[in-house]
Motif scaffolding. Structure first.
Motif, PDB file in Angstrom:
ATOM      1  N   ALA A 175       0.848  -1.193   0.000  1.00 54.34           N
ATOM      2  CA  ALA A 175       0.000   0.000   0.000  1.00 54.34           C
ATOM      3  C   ALA A 175       0.877   1.233   0.000  1.00 54.34           C
ATOM      4  CB  ALA A 175      -0.910   0.010   1.227  1.00 54.34           C
ATOM      5  N   ASN A 176       0.249   2.384  -0.208  1.00 59.65           N
ATOM      6  CA  ASN A 176       0.955   3.636   0.010  1.00 59.65           C
ATOM      7  C   ASN A 176       1.302   3.702   1.493  1.00 59.65           C
ATOM      8  OD1 ASN A 176       0.521   6.635   1.080  1.00 59.65           O
ATOM      9  ND2 ASN A 176       1.403   6.732  -0.976  1.00 59.65           N
ATOM     10  N   ALA A 177       2.525   4.088   1.803  1.00 54.40           N
ATOM     11  CA  ALA A 177       2.994   4.065   3.188  1.00 54.40           C
ATOM     12  C   ALA A 177       2.184   4.987   4.098  1.00 54.40           C
ATOM     13  CB  ALA A 177       4.471   4.440   3.236  1.00 54.40           C
ATOM     14  N   ASP A 178       1.800   6.144   3.599  1.00 57.19           N
ATOM     15  CA  ASP A 178       1.019   7.073   4.418  1.00 57.19           C
ATOM     16  C   ASP A 178      -0.380   6.520   4.675  1.00 57.19           C
ATOM     17  OD1 ASP A 178       3.020   8.965   4.731  1.00 57.19           O
ATOM     18  OD2 ASP A 178       2.489  10.011   2.895  1.00 57.19           O
ATOM     19  N   PHE A 179      -0.948   5.843   3.676  1.00 59.54           N
ATOM     20  CA  PHE A 179      -2.269   5.240   3.869  1.00 59.54           C
ATOM     21  C   PHE A 179      -2.204   4.129   4.909  1.00 59.54           C
ATOM     22  CE2 PHE A 179      -5.183   1.729   2.806  1.00 59.54           C
ATOM     23  CZ  PHE A 179      -6.375   2.350   3.153  1.00 59.54           C
ATOM     24  N   ASP A 180      -1.165   3.294   4.833  1.00 66.53           N
ATOM     25  CA  ASP A 180      -1.017   2.226   5.820  1.00 66.53           C
ATOM     26  C   ASP A 180      -0.899   2.813   7.227  1.00 66.53           C
ATOM     27  OD1 ASP A 180      -0.298  -0.740   6.480  1.00 66.53           O
ATOM     28  OD2 ASP A 180       1.316   0.436   7.396  1.00 66.53           O
ATOM     29  N   ALA A 181      -0.107   3.887   7.351  1.00 66.49           N
ATOM     30  CA  ALA A 181       0.051   4.536   8.656  1.00 66.49           C
ATOM     31  C   ALA A 181      -1.279   5.102   9.149  1.00 66.49           C
ATOM     32  CB  ALA A 181       1.094   5.647   8.571  1.00 66.49           C
ATOM     33  N   SER A 182      -2.076   5.657   8.234  1.00 68.84           N
ATOM     34  CA  SER A 182      -3.373   6.219   8.629  1.00 68.84           C
ATOM     35  C   SER A 182      -4.325   5.123   9.093  1.00 68.84           C
ATOM     36  CB  SER A 182      -4.001   7.010   7.468  1.00 68.84           C
ATOM     37  OG  SER A 182      -4.539   6.151   6.485  1.00 68.84           O
ATOM     38  N   GLN A 183      -4.219   3.934   8.490  1.00 69.27           N
ATOM     39  CA  GLN A 183      -5.043   2.816   8.929  1.00 69.27           C
ATOM     40  C   GLN A 183      -4.660   2.379  10.335  1.00 69.27           C
ATOM     41  OE1 GLN A 183      -7.737   0.478   7.241  1.00 69.27           O
ATOM     42  NE2 GLN A 183      -7.983   2.696   7.075  1.00 69.27           N
ATOM     43  N   ASN A 184      -3.366   2.408  10.616  1.00 69.73           N
ATOM     44  CA  ASN A 184      -2.923   2.085  11.974  1.00 69.73           C
ATOM     45  C   ASN A 184      -3.430   3.136  12.965  1.00 69.73           C
ATOM     46  OD1 ASN A 184      -1.412  -0.350  11.630  1.00 69.73           O
ATOM     47  ND2 ASN A 184       0.239   0.832  10.699  1.00 69.73           N
ATOM     48  N   LEU A 185      -3.365   4.414  12.560  1.00 70.07           N
ATOM     49  CA  LEU A 185      -3.821   5.485  13.437  1.00 70.07           C
ATOM     50  C   LEU A 185      -5.330   5.450  13.669  1.00 70.07           C
ATOM     51  CD1 LEU A 185      -1.617   8.449  12.163  1.00 70.07           C
ATOM     52  CD2 LEU A 185      -1.604   7.503  14.469  1.00 70.07           C
ATOM     53  N   SER A 186      -6.064   4.755  12.802  1.00 75.08           N
ATOM     54  CA  SER A 186      -7.518   4.668  12.971  1.00 75.08           C
ATOM     55  C   SER A 186      -7.912   3.632  14.023  1.00 75.08           C
ATOM     56  CB  SER A 186      -8.188   4.332  11.641  1.00 75.08           C
ATOM     57  OG  SER A 186      -7.975   2.966  11.283  1.00 75.08           O
ATOM     58  N   ILE A 187      -6.960   2.812  14.446  1.00 74.23           N
ATOM     59  CA  ILE A 187      -7.243   1.764  15.438  1.00 74.23           C
ATOM     60  C   ILE A 187      -7.276   2.375  16.837  1.00 74.23           C
ATOM     61  CG2 ILE A 187      -6.392  -0.381  16.474  1.00 74.23           C
ATOM     62  CD1 ILE A 187      -5.010  -0.954  13.773  1.00 74.23           C
ATOM     63  N   PRO A 188      -8.343   2.141  17.602  1.00 77.08           N
ATOM     64  CA  PRO A 188      -8.411   2.697  18.957  1.00 77.08           C
ATOM     65  C   PRO A 188      -7.201   2.282  19.802  1.00 77.08           C
ATOM     66  CG  PRO A 188     -10.541   1.809  18.304  1.00 77.08           C
ATOM     67  CD  PRO A 188      -9.559   1.388  17.252  1.00 77.08           C
ATOM     68  N   ASN A 189      -6.636   3.262  20.500  1.00 80.51           N
ATOM     69  CA  ASN A 189      -5.495   3.019  21.400  1.00 80.51           C
ATOM     70  C   ASN A 189      -4.333   2.332  20.687  1.00 80.51           C
ATOM     71  OD1 ASN A 189      -6.966   3.962  23.778  1.00 80.51           O
ATOM     72  ND2 ASN A 189      -8.116   2.044  23.615  1.00 80.51           N
ATOM     73  N   ILE A 190      -4.055   2.736  19.448  1.00 84.30           N
ATOM     74  CA  ILE A 190      -3.020   2.076  18.654  1.00 84.30           C
ATOM     75  C   ILE A 190      -1.650   2.125  19.326  1.00 84.30           C
ATOM     76  CG2 ILE A 190      -2.656   4.172  17.298  1.00 84.30           C
ATOM     77  CD1 ILE A 190      -2.121   0.476  16.204  1.00 84.30           C
ATOM     78  N   ASP A 191      -1.348   3.206  20.044  1.00 85.00           N
ATOM     79  CA  ASP A 191      -0.045   3.294  20.702  1.00 85.00           C
ATOM     80  C   ASP A 191       0.112   2.210  21.772  1.00 85.00           C
ATOM     81  OD1 ASP A 191      -2.079   4.621  22.001  1.00 85.00           O
ATOM     82  OD2 ASP A 191      -0.871   6.333  22.631  1.00 85.00           O
ATOM     83  N   HIS A 192      -0.990   1.897  22.473  1.00 86.73           N
ATOM     84  CA  HIS A 192      -0.951   0.826  23.472  1.00 86.73           C
ATOM     85  C   HIS A 192      -0.900  -0.550  22.807  1.00 86.73           C
ATOM     86  CE1 HIS A 192      -1.649   3.755  26.599  1.00 86.73           C
ATOM     87  NE2 HIS A 192      -2.764   4.159  26.015  1.00 86.73           N
ATOM     88  N   VAL A 193      -1.595  -0.664  21.681  1.00 83.67           N
ATOM     89  CA  VAL A 193      -1.576  -1.923  20.919  1.00 83.67           C
ATOM     90  C   VAL A 193      -0.153  -2.230  20.463  1.00 83.67           C
ATOM     91  CG1 VAL A 193      -2.327  -3.058  18.777  1.00 83.67           C
ATOM     92  CG2 VAL A 193      -3.965  -1.741  20.140  1.00 83.67           C
ATOM     93  N   ILE A 194       0.514  -1.211  19.927  1.00 86.08           N
ATOM     94  CA  ILE A 194       1.882  -1.390  19.443  1.00 86.08           C
ATOM     95  C   ILE A 194       2.828  -1.729  20.593  1.00 86.08           C
ATOM     96  CG2 ILE A 194       3.873  -0.158  18.484  1.00 86.08           C
ATOM     97  CD1 ILE A 194       1.951   1.249  16.584  1.00 86.08           C
ATOM     98  N   GLN A 195       2.674  -1.046  21.711  1.00 87.43           N
ATOM     99  CA  GLN A 195       3.539  -1.321  22.860  1.00 87.43           C
ATOM    100  C   GLN A 195       3.362  -2.749  23.357  1.00 87.43           C
ATOM    101  OE1 GLN A 195       6.005   0.728  24.072  1.00 87.43           O
ATOM    102  NE2 GLN A 195       6.513  -1.190  25.111  1.00 87.43           N
ATOM    103  N   ALA A 196       2.116  -3.231  23.337  1.00 88.61           N
ATOM    104  CA  ALA A 196       1.835  -4.610  23.764  1.00 88.61           C
ATOM    105  C   ALA A 196       2.490  -5.608  22.799  1.00 88.61           C
ATOM    106  CB  ALA A 196       0.333  -4.840  23.833  1.00 88.61           C
ATOM    107  N   GLN A 197       2.440  -5.285  21.493  1.00 93.63           N
ATOM    108  CA  GLN A 197       3.051  -6.146  20.502  1.00 93.63           C
ATOM    109  C   GLN A 197       4.569  -6.206  20.691  1.00 93.63           C
ATOM    110  OE1 GLN A 197       0.503  -4.330  17.003  1.00 93.63           O
ATOM    111  NE2 GLN A 197       1.641  -6.088  16.237  1.00 93.63           N
TER     112      GLN A 197
END
Length: 205
Positions: A175-197
């Motif tokens: 995908a376009n890199a900015d679009f992929d990043a925007s999809q990640n940013l659309s996930i609720p509490n994405i920063d916590h999700v990433i930290q858990a991962q």
């Protein structure tokens, strides 16, 4: 928010996307910064009509150029923020998650262009307009959102081959890199999700 796209936004699970091409404010600013430097040089050998009225008169055109850049930025960011809020309203979004730009100068993984005040101004206008329509704005830590695959969740620096292209080394999603990043940013509490991962990956290794 970035250099290629001034704004790239999408609703969760790609129900829609919103893109504004970047570079408009930067191009305008560069043009007028060049004119401002030219005016500054001209002030050193200006005519007698300007010399007799002091330094303020000699550099008046320089200040006018500075004001023109600020006014253009202000007007453009008003247009951008209004368009984004209209997009959010169209898709009945009650929450907008955006990148938290605080402390950005200390984080080396952020490109230098994001340190520009234009992006802080744009975020401020988005927050103001969102509040008027009852939309909450949540700032999240954008760390790794550009390296995470929005389809399978795999995080790897190799996923983002270039500034524009994203290709997951695990599931091969592209995908376009900015679009992929925007999809990640659309996930609720994405920063916590990433930290858990990341914490789970550390335990595995």
């Amino acid at each position: 928010m970035g250099e290629h796209y001034a704004i790239c936004a999408s609703t969760i699970n790609e129900y829609g996307r919103f893109i504004i091409e970047g570079g408009e404010i930067t191009a305008f600013a560069k043009k007028w910064e060049a004119r401002k430097r030219s005016m500054q040089k001209q002030a050193t050998y200006c005519g007698e009509g300007r010399i007799g009225h002091g330094t303020k008169t000699r550099v008046a055109n320089v200040y006018q150029a500075k004001d023109r850049i600020a006014n253009f930025r202000d007007t453009t960011n008003h247009r951008y923020s209004k368009a984004l809020i209209d997009y959010a309203l169209k898709h009945q979004c009650g929450i907008i998650q955006i990148e938290d730009l605080s402390g950005i100068k200390q984080e080396t993984q952020f490109p230098k262009f994001l340190q520009h005040w234009t992006y802080y101004d744009l975020q401020s206008k988005i927050e103001t307009k969102a509040k008027e329509h009852g939309i909450a704005v949540i700032k999240v830590n954008p760390r790794f959102t550009s390296q995470r695959c929005s389809k399978c969740g795999y995080i790897d620096s190799e996923n983002r081959k270039t500034q524009e292209s994203f290709c997951c080394v695990k599931c091969k999603f592209t995908a376009n890199a900015d679009f992929d990043a925007s999809q990640n940013l659309s996930i609720p509490n994405i920063d916590h999700v990433i930290q858990a991962q990341l914490s789970a990956n550390e335990k595995k290794t």
